[in-house]
Every structure is written in structure tokens, then in C-alpha cells.
Enzyme design. Structure first.
Site, PDB file in Angstrom:
ATOM      1  N   SER A 229       0.816  -1.215   0.000  1.00 61.44           N
ATOM      2  CA  SER A 229       0.000   0.000   0.000  1.00 61.44           C
ATOM      3  C   SER A 229       0.851   1.267   0.000  1.00 61.44           C
ATOM      4  O   SER A 229       2.079   1.220   0.095  1.00 61.44           O
ATOM      5  CB  SER A 229      -0.924  -0.007   1.226  1.00 61.44           C
ATOM      6  OG  SER A 229      -1.781  -1.128   1.211  1.00 61.44           O
ATOM      7  N   HIS A 230       0.175   2.403  -0.043  1.00 53.66           N
ATOM      8  CA  HIS A 230       0.839   3.703  -0.140  1.00 53.66           C
ATOM      9  C   HIS A 230       1.696   3.998   1.100  1.00 53.66           C
ATOM     10  O   HIS A 230       1.360   3.629   2.217  1.00 53.66           O
ATOM     11  CB  HIS A 230      -0.192   4.818  -0.323  1.00 53.66           C
ATOM     12  CG  HIS A 230      -1.170   4.920   0.816  1.00 53.66           C
ATOM     13  ND1 HIS A 230      -0.915   5.608   1.975  1.00 53.66           N
ATOM     14  CD2 HIS A 230      -2.413   4.411   0.949  1.00 53.66           C
ATOM     15  CE1 HIS A 230      -1.952   5.537   2.780  1.00 53.66           C
ATOM     16  NE2 HIS A 230      -2.880   4.800   2.185  1.00 53.66           N
ATOM     17  N   ASN A 231       2.834   4.640   0.843  1.00 52.25           N
ATOM     18  CA  ASN A 231       3.733   5.120   1.905  1.00 52.25           C
ATOM     19  C   ASN A 231       4.387   4.011   2.707  1.00 52.25           C
ATOM     20  O   ASN A 231       4.935   4.264   3.782  1.00 52.25           O
ATOM     21  CB  ASN A 231       3.012   6.084   2.850  1.00 52.25           C
ATOM     22  CG  ASN A 231       2.496   7.320   2.146  1.00 52.25           C
ATOM     23  OD1 ASN A 231       1.330   7.354   1.758  1.00 52.25           O
ATOM     24  ND2 ASN A 231       3.348   8.315   1.964  1.00 52.25           N
ATOM     25  N   VAL A 232       4.348   2.792   2.227  1.00 51.35           N
ATOM     26  CA  VAL A 232       5.039   1.693   2.900  1.00 51.35           C
ATOM     27  C   VAL A 232       6.543   1.829   2.664  1.00 51.35           C
ATOM     28  O   VAL A 232       6.976   2.244   1.587  1.00 51.35           O
ATOM     29  CB  VAL A 232       4.534   0.328   2.386  1.00 51.35           C
ATOM     30  CG1 VAL A 232       5.449  -0.819   2.818  1.00 51.35           C
ATOM     31  CG2 VAL A 232       3.109   0.090   2.859  1.00 51.35           C
ATOM     32  N   LYS A 249       1.371   3.094   5.135  1.00 47.86           N
ATOM     33  CA  LYS A 249       2.253   3.745   6.109  1.00 47.86           C
ATOM     34  C   LYS A 249       2.935   2.735   7.024  1.00 47.86           C
ATOM     35  O   LYS A 249       3.251   3.045   8.178  1.00 47.86           O
ATOM     36  CB  LYS A 249       1.476   4.766   6.939  1.00 47.86           C
ATOM     37  CG  LYS A 249       0.832   5.867   6.118  1.00 47.86           C
ATOM     38  CD  LYS A 249       0.057   6.834   6.991  1.00 47.86           C
ATOM     39  CE  LYS A 249      -0.603   7.909   6.151  1.00 47.86           C
ATOM     40  NZ  LYS A 249      -1.413   8.842   6.975  1.00 47.86           N
TER      41      LYS A 249
END
Length: 309
Positions: A229-232, A249
């Protein structure tokens, strides 16, 4: 594909790799020729195979040379040669990599679509029907297989392998509601950075960041059908196996092992060297070098320690 090497070549290779070994057999012929590889459960003549210490019906084994564990029960009165090592699967895998002919990939397929302002390094392969957006950077010796989609502002390092069906840089599932209560997609304006030596399995998805970048650090491996997912931020040398879902995150430390079907809640920190068991649902931070499993996931090491106490 023609394969041919001698037992003496294999023994020299193991020595060069720093793998201690013992050789056993009724007739150890170092000039014996090996012409292929086969499973111990479906062996073929003149091939190299491997085993642990399981019991086998030796009457049906046809392999010429077998890499085995030191405590394996071996037959007598046989023409087979055995090479005992501490980690037989690893030694066999190294030999397979060294002696099995490698397919050569080169160039950009005529059906590939390359966007504007892309920077592509030397000896990069881009397969049929792959699509690169604008401002994509790809380092040298990277393989982009057929049907891969790479969105704008994605950076991929050197010596990476991106398998068919992978999507990198798409938007994640990030919605807010307007004053009328209608859901709208929050714009994702970050990118994706994939460092050197990363491999991503078929049909996996790596979402771009909302504001900052999603990052996969060097030499990490991601299995098929996995969602990042985003910002991982995935640390170095992490092993994320098939069908894992990594929430937004999330911070994954170096050298982590994540088993198939694992699900992670967003915003967690997964400590360095930790292990997550099959199908675990992780809703809390995982300490470094811990082992967690279950639904919800709990520490197996802490449970073991409390029982012993």
C-alpha cells in the site's frame, strides 16, 4: 538446453562458495558427468538431486549424485555418490543457479509503450505490452517482463526483476468524504522508489505514496499477488511471500520474513529480523527478531517464555 559438468567441477564450486562437504559412496568417481537436475521424488539418470534426511525407497532413485544432510541414512551397494552438507537445499540451489543454462533477455519489445522523459539504463529488458508512464527511471540490467504497468514518477534500480502483470505506482485505496458525504479519492502525488536487486512477483501491486514515496529497499523479494500500500517502507533483504497485504504507512525492517496470506494493519512497525507466520493478521507492532502468528497475531516467543516460567 544442454547441461554437462563433472563431479569434480561441482566439488570445486562448493569449495569456492565456502560450503564444507563430505563425499560418500561405494565408487566416488570425480570425473563422473552430470547432465541435468531432478527432484528426489522423480529422479532421472545422470542427474544431480538433493534430499534432507527423509526415508526413501532407494530402489526407485535414479540420480547419479545427491546432495544430502549430514545425518541422512544412505544406502550401501549403490552407484550413487552422496555429498553431505549442512544445508542441502541451499547448496543444490546454488549449483542449479551456476550450471543451469540461463535465458538471455535484451532490448525493448516493439509492443512496449514508453512515456516521455524516461531514463532507461544499459542492458535493460522491457517485454511485450509493458507500459511505462512519464518520468520513469530504470537502472541497468533490470528485467521488466511482459504486461507490466509502471506509472509516472517511478524509480527502479539496477538488477531488478519485475514479473508479468505487476502494477507499480498506481493509486491506493485512499478516500475522504466531501461535505455532502460523498466519497472522493484523495490525490496520491507521491512516487515509488525501488532500490537495486529487488524482485517483484507476478500480478503484484505497489501503490505510490500519498505525499511521500513508497520505498522498497535493496535486495528485497516480493511474491506473486501481493499488495504493497501507499507510503510503505520495506527494509533491505525482506522476504514478502505470496498473497500478502501490507497496509499503508507500514514500516518493515531489514531481513523480515512474511509468510503467505499475511495481512497487516496500516501504520505498524515490523521489527528487523522478525517472522510472520502463515495467514497471520497483524494488528500491533512486531518487535525485532520476534515470531508472530495467528488471528490476531501474537508472539510465539513470548507465549513460549510464559509457559516455561
Amino acid at each position: 538446453m544442454a547441461i554437462s559438468f563433472k563431479l569434480s567441477d561441482l566439488l570445486r564450486f562448493l569449495q569456492e562458495m565456502g560450503i564444507p562437504y563430505d563425499v560418500a559412496g561405494d565408487a566416488v568417481e570425480t570425473d563422473r558427468e552430470i547432465t541435468g537436475f531432478s527432484s528426489i521424488y522423480d529422479t532421472r539418470p545422470n542427474t544431480l538431486s538433493w534430499m534432507k534426511s527423509q526415508s526413501l525407497d532407494w530402489s526407485v532413485i535414479r540420480a547419479s549424485v545427491i546432495i544430502c544432510s549430514a545425518n541422512a541414512e544412505l544406502p550401501t551397494n549403490t552407484n550413487m555418490i552422496f555429498i553431505a552438507v549442512e544445508h542441502p537445499r541451499n547448496a543444490f540451489a546454488l549449483a542449479l543457479r551456476a550450471y543451469y543454462p540461463k535465458r538471455t533477455y535484451a532490448g525493448i519489445a516493439e509492443t512496449a509503450i514508453i512515456g516521455e522523459n524516461c531514463v532507461i539504463g544499459k542492458h535493460v529488458y522491457i517485454g511485450h505490452h509493458a507500459v511505462l508512464g512519464n518520468n520513469v527511471k530504470i537502472g541497468g540490467h533490470t528485467l521488466i517482463h511482459s504486461g507490466v504497468t509502471i506509472h509516472d514518477h517511478v524509480t527502479i534500480g539496477c538488477h531488478c526483476i519485475i514479473h508479468s502483470g505487476v502494477v507499480i505506482g498506481t493509486e491506493g485505496f485512499g478516500y475522504e468524504r466531501d461535505p455532502q458525504g460523498i466519497a472522493f479519492k484523495m490525490p496520491h502525488i507521491g512516487g515509488v522508489i525501488i532500490e537495486d536487486g529487488v524482485e517483484i512477483g507476478s500480478n503484484s501491486c505497489v501503490a505510490r505514496g500519498v505525499l511521500s514515496d513508497t520505498i522498497i529497499r535493496r535486495n528485497s523479494k516480493i511474491g506473486n499477488l501481493t499488495h504493497i500500500s501507499h507510503n510503505v517502507c520495506v527494509g533491505e533483504n525482506a522476504m514478502i511471500t505470496h498473497l500478502a497485504h501490507i497496509g499503508g504507512k507500514l514500516i518493515i525492517g531489514d531481513d523480515c520474513w512474511i509468510a503467505p496470506g499475511s495481512v497487516y494493519k496500516q501504520g505498524l512497525t515490523i521489527g528487523k529480523g522478525s517472522v510472520t507466520g502463515l495467514g497471520a493478521v497483524v494488528i500491533r507492532d512486531v518487535p525485532p527478531f520476534d515470531t508472530v502468528a495467528g488471528v490476531p497475531a501474537k508472539s510465539l516467543k513470548q507465549q513460549s517464555g510464559s509457559k516455561e516460567g
